[in-house]
Write a protein that holds these residues in place. Structure first.
Motif: not given
Length: 336
Positions: A249-274
């Protein structure tokens, strides 16, 4: 239910009182539940306002400050703030150059912020609105599966608040900031997976049930069940499946560089998010996308839900440049 609170009725008021003590550079109004910059509106700058129900901390109050919001308004847990309180936030952010509202696409939020904008315009304020609707799990045709409201607003809210906030700090006018916010939203998609549900304090029990060997794919940030319940699998498989839905569903075309967020939902340790981020890099690389900037941590939570949401923005040159400018808020800070 085990929670660090005095009562379900007082948890929001007590939390706001603690936030005021922790952050003297913010003004926290216990009556209107508006969090704003302690110095008031910045002269000559377009004001930025967002808000929504409590339970998503640090969204939105944690993003009030230089380079992001001027004011945020907080409703009860998972409940939209009322129009009169949103109006108070708009007035707290107004310096005379107009105000941009950043609103997540949920029925209560869109209705109440629209009513607040009408009240503000009756007082002579100029208000524009950007609605964030990035949730790929609900990115199916309107009306399908009983839905009629389109995609939910989730993680991309942080990206819109950041890019619009940076542009406002540079002195841009209201139409330019609103246009940038719409571009960021259009270029972003999110999806979330839960390993355990959340418990709303006033309810006292989880919103849905999961066995120890199950996960919920495509959950919402208000504890809504997802698209399907499935067996828990290695994180490489989870990330690959989640990003397949998101990237479709991500729009195609344009720049191939991205900004990404890996977001914990409240009870997930950073160990797992990395661990998750490591897999995200691998999948996006195979898809021909590069990651220019990342956020890893708790930014848009769902109380005590265990799990993760992924947000990807296909960023253009302006977005990438604005992202790096100084920001100073309780939850996001660099360059200051």
């Amino acid at each position: 239910m085990k929670k660090l609170m005095n009562s379900a009725e007082s948890v929001l008021a007590d939390s706001l009182a603690g936030m005021a003590l922790a952050h003297p550079d913010l003004r926290v109004d216990p009556e209107t539940r508006v969090i704003s910059r302690a110095g008031g509106p910045v002269p000559g700058k377009v004001g930025l306002v967002s808000g929504g129900g409590a339970g998503h901390e640090p969204l939105h109050g944690g993003f009030v400050g230089r380079g992001m919001l001027d004011a945020a308004v907080v409703g009860e847990v998972f409940t939209s703030p009322t129009p009169d309180r949103i109006l108070a936030a708009l007035r707290a952010a107004d310096s005379g150059r107009g105000i941009l509202q950043i609103v997540k696409n949920y029925t209560g939020d869109t209705l109440n912020f629209a009513m607040a904008a009408e009240l503000a315009e009756d007082l002579g304020l100029t208000v524009r609105t950007v609605v964030v609707d990035d949730d790929a799990a609900t990115g199916i045709p309107a009306g399908a599966q009983g839905r009629s409201t389109g995609r939910r607003g989730t993680g991309a809210t942080v990206f819109v608040e950041r890019i619009c906030g940076a542009l406002a700090e540079q002195g841009a006018d209201l139409p330019a900031i609103a246009e940038a916010g719409e571009r960021v939203n259009a270029a972003s998609r999110s999806i979330a997976v839960a390993l355990a549900p959340c418990t709303v304090p006033a309810v006292g029990h989880p919103g849905f049930e999961l066995a120890d060997d199950q996960m919920e794919f495509g959950v919402g940030i208000h504890g809504e069940p997802g698209l399907r319940t499935e067996p828990l699998r290695p994180v490489a498989e989870i990330v690959a499946d989640a990003l397949a839905v998101l990237l479709d569903q991500l729009p195609a075309g344009g720049d191939d560089r991205t900004i990404v967020m890996v977001n914990g939902l409240g009870a997930t340790p950073l160990l797992e998010l990395y661990v998750v981020l490591n897999e995200v890099y691998a999948v996006l690389r195979k898809a021909g996308l590069t990651i220019a900037h990342t956020l890893v941590g708790n930014y848009v939570t769902a109380l005590d839900m265990a799990g993760v949401s992924l947000t990807v923005c296909r960023a253009d040159e302006q977005m990438l440049g604005l992202w790096k400018t100084p920001v100073s808020t309780p939850a996001l800070r660099w360059g200051c």
